[in-house]
Design a protein around this motif. Structure first.
Motif, mmCIF file in Angstrom:
data_model
loop_
_atom_site.group_PDB
_atom_site.id
_atom_site.type_symbol
_atom_site.label_atom_id
_atom_site.label_comp_id
_atom_site.label_asym_id
_atom_site.label_seq_id
_atom_site.Cartn_x
_atom_site.Cartn_y
_atom_site.Cartn_z
ATOM 1 N N GLN A 238 0.829 -1.206 0.000
ATOM 2 C CA GLN A 238 0.000 0.000 0.000
ATOM 3 C C GLN A 238 0.867 1.261 0.000
ATOM 4 O O GLN A 238 0.550 2.252 -0.666
ATOM 5 N N ILE A 239 1.958 1.235 0.751
ATOM 6 C CA ILE A 239 2.829 2.410 0.803
ATOM 7 C C ILE A 239 3.538 2.612 -0.529
ATOM 8 O O ILE A 239 3.701 3.745 -1.000
ATOM 9 N N HIS A 240 3.969 1.524 -1.179
ATOM 10 C CA HIS A 240 4.565 1.649 -2.514
ATOM 11 C C HIS A 240 3.583 2.311 -3.482
ATOM 12 O O HIS A 240 3.951 3.226 -4.231
ATOM 13 N N GLY A 241 2.346 1.844 -3.472
ATOM 14 C CA GLY A 241 1.353 2.399 -4.387
ATOM 15 C C GLY A 241 1.033 3.846 -4.090
ATOM 16 O O GLY A 241 0.946 4.689 -4.996
ATOM 17 N N GLY A 242 0.842 4.163 -2.802
ATOM 18 C CA GLY A 242 0.514 5.526 -2.431
ATOM 19 C C GLY A 242 1.638 6.497 -2.743
ATOM 20 O O GLY A 242 1.405 7.605 -3.234
ATOM 21 N N ALA A 243 2.882 6.081 -2.463
ATOM 22 C CA ALA A 243 4.026 6.954 -2.740
ATOM 23 C C ALA A 243 4.162 7.210 -4.234
ATOM 24 O O ALA A 243 4.425 8.349 -4.668
ATOM 25 N N THR A 244 3.986 6.172 -5.045
ATOM 26 C CA THR A 244 4.078 6.343 -6.505
ATOM 27 C C THR A 244 2.986 7.278 -7.011
ATOM 28 O O THR A 244 3.227 8.132 -7.886
ATOM 29 N N GLN A 245 1.787 7.135 -6.473
ATOM 30 C CA GLN A 245 0.689 8.028 -6.856
ATOM 31 C C GLN A 245 1.040 9.482 -6.530
ATOM 32 O O GLN A 245 0.818 10.395 -7.342
ATOM 33 N N SER A 246 1.595 9.693 -5.348
ATOM 34 C CA SER A 246 1.924 11.048 -4.931
ATOM 35 C C SER A 246 3.054 11.640 -5.772
ATOM 36 O O SER A 246 2.996 12.800 -6.198
ATOM 37 N N VAL A 247 4.094 10.849 -6.030
ATOM 38 C CA VAL A 247 5.212 11.325 -6.849
ATOM 39 C C VAL A 247 4.740 11.642 -8.271
ATOM 40 O O VAL A 247 5.226 12.579 -8.908
ATOM 41 N N GLY A 248 3.766 10.869 -8.757
ATOM 42 C CA GLY A 248 3.261 11.095 -10.105
ATOM 43 C C GLY A 248 2.739 12.503 -10.324
ATOM 44 O O GLY A 248 2.800 13.037 -11.438
ATOM 45 N N ARG A 249 2.230 13.120 -9.267
ATOM 46 C CA ARG A 249 1.715 14.486 -9.410
ATOM 47 C C ARG A 249 2.830 15.477 -9.695
ATOM 48 O O ARG A 249 2.597 16.537 -10.292
ATOM 49 N N ALA A 250 4.032 15.169 -9.252
ATOM 50 C CA ALA A 250 5.173 16.041 -9.526
ATOM 51 C C ALA A 250 5.784 15.757 -10.883
ATOM 52 O O ALA A 250 6.266 16.669 -11.566
ATOM 53 N N LEU A 251 5.742 14.494 -11.295
ATOM 54 C CA LEU A 251 6.434 14.110 -12.532
ATOM 55 C C LEU A 251 5.653 14.412 -13.797
ATOM 56 O O LEU A 251 6.246 14.596 -14.861
ATOM 57 N N GLY A 252 4.321 14.432 -13.729
ATOM 58 C CA GLY A 252 3.606 14.693 -14.976
ATOM 59 C C GLY A 252 2.106 14.509 -14.952
ATOM 60 O O GLY A 252 1.419 14.928 -15.884
ATOM 61 N N ILE A 325 9.602 25.601 -6.515
ATOM 62 C CA ILE A 325 8.499 24.974 -7.251
ATOM 63 C C ILE A 325 7.187 25.317 -6.556
ATOM 64 O O ILE A 325 7.003 25.000 -5.376
ATOM 65 N N ARG A 326 6.263 25.935 -7.296
ATOM 66 C CA ARG A 326 4.987 26.327 -6.710
ATOM 67 C C ARG A 326 3.784 25.753 -7.465
ATOM 68 O O ARG A 326 2.639 25.978 -7.067
ATOM 69 N N GLU A 327 4.042 25.044 -8.559
ATOM 70 C CA GLU A 327 2.956 24.430 -9.312
ATOM 71 C C GLU A 327 3.351 23.012 -9.698
ATOM 72 O O GLU A 327 4.529 22.702 -9.879
ATOM 73 N N LEU A 328 2.335 22.156 -9.817
ATOM 74 C CA LEU A 328 2.547 20.769 -10.227
ATOM 75 C C LEU A 328 1.733 20.477 -11.475
ATOM 76 O O LEU A 328 0.650 21.043 -11.661
ATOM 77 N N PRO A 329 2.220 19.561 -12.337
ATOM 78 C CA PRO A 329 3.532 18.911 -12.269
ATOM 79 C C PRO A 329 4.663 19.917 -12.494
ATOM 80 O O PRO A 329 4.434 21.035 -12.954
ATOM 81 N N ILE A 330 5.875 19.511 -12.167
ATOM 82 C CA ILE A 330 7.020 20.415 -12.267
ATOM 83 C C ILE A 330 7.299 20.742 -13.735
ATOM 84 O O ILE A 330 7.455 19.843 -14.566
ATOM 85 N N ASP A 331 7.356 22.021 -14.042
ATOM 86 C CA ASP A 331 7.648 22.497 -15.407
ATOM 87 C C ASP A 331 9.175 22.534 -15.582
ATOM 88 O O ASP A 331 9.856 23.406 -15.039
ATOM 89 N N ARG A 332 9.686 21.594 -16.352
ATOM 90 C CA ARG A 332 11.132 21.471 -16.501
ATOM 91 C C ARG A 332 11.758 22.671 -17.214
ATOM 92 O O ARG A 332 12.944 22.950 -17.030
#
Length: 337
Positions: A238-252, A325-332
């Motif tokens: 569950q923690i693997h899935g939740g962490a990946t979901q959360s990181v996804g908001r930053a990546l794209g 960084i103030r907006e998501l996902p991160i604008d490269r």
């Protein structure tokens, strides 16, 4: 205290921070373009009164009836709770989810509350089923309940293993025509009156390229207060899935609409989910500070890891590039120097 002025039971936020402080991802030296970001999250927790049923089947297995559907593997943990309470190996316990009209009332499968709300009812039902079983065995073996134990599918007199009766025989005696014993069919109820907030700390390590604005997540750790870990592999998942979901908001991950209000990221072809090459191995650390009110000390697990990941990644990128960084996902494009 909580947002409504209620006093929280014991939490382990400090223990999570201390574990993060000593984690190798946080303490290892940084190379060129590297940085570490840390973020914390919490989930207040939910609770719902629930009930469960429990009976011993003719083949000697234990059936537990619940009304909450399994969306995360929680029934394995409930089976472990029942097995511990009844004195059985978990392989002999079966969880049955019934239909709405006939199943015991159960919490909705949301809010990180299935084990927290339902676990106490399952435990109580299994304890009562054991009591009913030993009630019959007491008369058959002419021994006090406290002198009996369950061993290898039998109820035996403690210290006198040759005096025993098969559990299947006890079930038969309780269900036979013209029988004298009542059936072994128990129920349990639970109403946890206080939520147990959960806390988590995430560490993200990134490597950036100032010429292109690209960045790569090179390490990740999730440290979480889980109360008592009843089923650690399920919690890790569950923690693997939740962490990946959360990181996804930053990546794209984002919902993009055009000028006409049409959703342009409505399929998996367009919606930028993180891929395996973007996610490093996630090091999960469980902090066990049992809840004084949760079943067997358990707390909720599912929601907390979905909270701080984006902030941890954003903090790491900000430290590496000097761009807040103030907006998501991160604008490269904003990271190019």
């Amino acid at each position: 205290t909580g947002g409504y002025g209620d006093k929280w039971p014991r939490i382990a936020f400090i223990e999570c921070l201390e574990e993060a402080k000593g984690h190798p991802l946080y303490t290892a030296p940084l190379g060129q373009g590297e940085a570490v970001g840390v973020a914390a999250g919490s989930w207040g927790g939910a609770r719902t009164p629930s009930a469960a049923g429990c009976r011993v089947e003719p083949d000697g297995t234990l059936s537990v009836q619940i009304g909450t559907p399994d969306v995360s593997g929680a029934t394995t943990g409930l089976a472990m709770i029942a097995a511990d309470a009844f004195g059985y190996p978990v392989e002999k316990v079966r969880i049955e989810t019934g239909e709405t009209g006939s199943a015991p009332y159960g919490a909705v499968a949301a809010g990180s509350q299935t084990t927290y709300s339902l676990g106490g009812a399952v435990h109580e039902a299994a304890v009562e089923a054991r009591r009913q079983l030993l009630e019959i065995a007491t008369e058959e073996l002419e021994a006090a309940p406290e002198d009996l134990e369950l061993i290898d599918g039998r109820v035996a007199v403690r210290g006198v293993p040759e005096r025993f009766v098969e559990i299947t025989q006890l079930v038969t005696l309780s269900t036979e025509f013209m029988g004298k014993y009542r059936p072994i069919h128990a129920s349990g109820r639970s109403a946890v009156k206080v939520a147990s907030p959960q806390f988590t700390v995430h560490i993200a390590r990134v490597k950036t390229d100032p010429e292109t604005g690209a960045f790569q997540l090179t390490g990740y750790a999730a440290i979480q207060d889980v109360g008592r870990a009843i089923n650690p592999p399920e919690i890790d998942g569950q923690i693997h899935g939740g962490a990946t979901q959360s990181v996804g908001r930053a990546l794209g991950e984002q919902l993009v609409y055009d000028a006409d209000g049409q959703l342009r990221t409505g399929s998996l072809l367009d919606y930028d989910l993180p891929t395996v090459d973007q996610m490093p191995a996630i090091d999960v650390r469980l902090i066990e500070v049992p809840s004084p009110v949760g079943p067997l000390g358990a707390k909720g697990v599912g929601e907390p890891p979905a909270i701080p990941g984006a902030a941890a990644v954003a903090n790491a990128v900000s430290r590496a590039t000097g761009v807040r960084i103030r907006e998501l996902p991160i604008d490269r494009s904003l990271l190019v120097h």
